[in-house]
Design a protein around this motif. Structure first.
Motif, mmCIF file in Angstrom:
data_model
loop_
_atom_site.group_PDB
_atom_site.id
_atom_site.type_symbol
_atom_site.label_atom_id
_atom_site.label_comp_id
_atom_site.label_asym_id
_atom_site.label_seq_id
_atom_site.Cartn_x
_atom_site.Cartn_y
_atom_site.Cartn_z
ATOM 1 N N ASN A 170 18.204 11.523 7.957
ATOM 2 C CA ASN A 170 17.600 11.805 6.567
ATOM 3 C C ASN A 170 17.516 11.530 5.598
ATOM 4 O O ASN A 170 18.622 11.208 3.822
ATOM 5 N N ILE A 171 16.874 10.677 5.319
ATOM 6 C CA ILE A 171 15.980 9.213 3.998
ATOM 7 C C ILE A 171 14.659 9.880 3.973
ATOM 8 O O ILE A 171 14.208 9.724 4.844
ATOM 9 N N GLY A 172 14.089 9.861 3.452
ATOM 10 C CA GLY A 172 12.917 9.762 2.585
ATOM 11 C C GLY A 172 12.256 9.016 2.695
ATOM 12 O O GLY A 172 12.539 7.740 2.875
ATOM 13 N N GLN A 173 10.790 9.037 3.701
ATOM 14 C CA GLN A 173 9.960 8.281 4.166
ATOM 15 C C GLN A 173 8.176 8.231 3.659
ATOM 16 O O GLN A 173 7.936 9.448 3.282
ATOM 17 N N THR A 174 8.265 6.934 3.660
ATOM 18 C CA THR A 174 6.279 7.351 3.336
ATOM 19 C C THR A 174 5.814 6.872 4.732
ATOM 20 O O THR A 174 6.219 5.590 5.181
ATOM 21 N N LYS A 175 5.032 7.550 5.244
ATOM 22 C CA LYS A 175 3.969 6.910 6.252
ATOM 23 C C LYS A 175 3.141 6.729 5.844
ATOM 24 O O LYS A 175 2.362 7.144 5.363
ATOM 25 N N LEU A 176 2.552 4.788 6.831
ATOM 26 C CA LEU A 176 1.374 4.776 6.591
ATOM 27 C C LEU A 176 0.741 3.944 7.736
ATOM 28 O O LEU A 176 1.056 3.771 8.840
ATOM 29 N N ILE A 177 -0.550 4.620 7.679
ATOM 30 C CA ILE A 177 -1.825 4.024 8.570
ATOM 31 C C ILE A 177 -1.930 2.582 8.294
ATOM 32 O O ILE A 177 -1.886 1.849 7.217
ATOM 33 N N LYS A 178 -1.886 1.361 9.388
ATOM 34 C CA LYS A 178 -1.864 0.343 9.430
ATOM 35 C C LYS A 178 -0.796 -0.865 8.978
ATOM 36 O O LYS A 178 -0.635 -0.816 7.640
ATOM 37 N N GLY A 179 0.615 0.047 8.511
ATOM 38 C CA GLY A 179 1.445 -0.385 7.267
ATOM 39 C C GLY A 179 1.708 -1.510 7.676
ATOM 40 O O GLY A 179 1.813 -1.952 6.701
ATOM 41 N N ASP A 180 1.759 -2.161 8.346
ATOM 42 C CA ASP A 180 1.944 -3.394 8.394
ATOM 43 C C ASP A 180 1.502 -4.610 8.040
ATOM 44 O O ASP A 180 1.336 -5.565 7.722
ATOM 45 N N SER A 181 -0.320 -4.274 7.595
ATOM 46 C CA SER A 181 -1.010 -5.310 6.407
ATOM 47 C C SER A 181 -0.992 -4.384 4.981
ATOM 48 O O SER A 181 -1.642 -5.525 4.169
ATOM 49 N N LYS A 182 -0.410 -3.022 4.655
ATOM 50 C CA LYS A 182 -0.213 -2.970 3.261
ATOM 51 C C LYS A 182 1.041 -3.011 3.249
ATOM 52 O O LYS A 182 0.809 -2.903 1.670
ATOM 53 N N SER A 183 1.940 -2.914 3.426
ATOM 54 C CA SER A 183 3.439 -2.384 2.948
ATOM 55 C C SER A 183 3.630 -4.408 3.281
ATOM 56 O O SER A 183 4.421 -4.908 4.561
#
Length: 261
Positions: A175-188
């Motif tokens: 129960n925590i807000g989330q942002t899902k990213l495609i290829k997140g390991d390269s973007k975040s």
């Protein structure tokens, strides 16, 4: 200055803090060795500048939370595809003033570079947590749901509850807000840090399993279905760390016998 400094002196000078006046004087020095050192210096400075620019782009999503005094956790997993070994997740909370300039998707880094950055992450992170999903959990729940559960474990085991989560293309059942990213390991930056922690952690586990089951080459294939691994599976049978729900393992009737069996 230029008439007094040897090439060795110039090399030592350029390895430290150099002011603009020194650079202008060295630029007038006609010695080939000096000009070569200057070229190398400016190339390194350009690479450093590009690295820092890339770093600031990667912390863009985190920066909005940090600027408001909030904490954000980056989450990633490794090991969903192998025939053997656990799936490993990591959650990492970084401070706003971190200097992790070289963090990137773990798959883009050499093992030596990953180990170096892993140590830097451990030194600078506010909090780090690991989740490990056994082959038995994977067989019982299926690999996707097992990964969700183990990712939840990584979040729940953090000492500090994050205000927000950045995650690489999946939903975590918390129960925590989330942002899902495609290829997140390269973007975040945070997800990239989590990818490195998860990868190094799993690699160390597979290194230990390689000593237990040397016939399978886990140190080289990380449990993935390489030709060597499949051949060993046929010859020696499945081990306790193989995933029975994955067809190459399920189709293997033979069970591995240890030297002490």
């Amino acid at each position: 200055m230029k008439n007094k400094l040897t090439i060795k002196d110039v090399k030592e000078l350029l390895a430290g803090d150099v002011d603009q006046n020194d650079l202008e004087l060295l630029a007038d020095d006609k010695r080939t060795g000096v000009q070569k050192l200057l070229t190398q210096y400016f190339k390194k400075e350009q690479q450093k500048s590009e690295l820092i620019e890339k770093f600031h782009k990667k912390e863009f999503l985190e920066r909005d939370y940090w600027d408001h005094g909030l904490t954000v956790a980056g989450v990633d997993e490794v090991g969903r595809g192998p025939l053997a070994g656990p799936v490993v997740t990591a959650a990492v909370i970084l401070p706003a003033d971190n200097t992790l300039y070289e963090v990137d998707d773990s798959k883009k880094l050499t093992a030596k570079k990953r180990d170096k950055i892993y140590r830097q992450i451990c030194e600078q992170a506010i909090d780090i947590s690991i989740g490990v999903g056994s082959p038995q959990l994977i067989d019982r729940e299926n690999i996707y749901h097992a990964t969700e559960l183990v990712t939840r474990d990584a979040i729940d085991r953090l000492y500090l509850k994050p205000d927000h989560i950045l995650v690489d293309a999946m939903t975590i059942p918390v129960n925590i807000g989330q942002t899902k990213l495609i290829k997140g390991d390269s973007k975040s930056l945070s997800i990239g840090a989590a990818s490195i922690v998860a990868k190094v952690s799993r690699d160390r586990l597979m290194s230990a399993y390689d000593k237990l089951y040397p016939e399978f080459g886990f140190l080289k294939n990380d449990g993935y279905g390489t030709k060597e691994h499949l051949h060993a599976l046929d010859e020696f049978g499945r081990t306790p760390i193989h995933r029975l729900s994955f067809s190459p393992v399920r189709n293997t009737k033979k069970v591995y016998q240890t030297p002490f069996s």
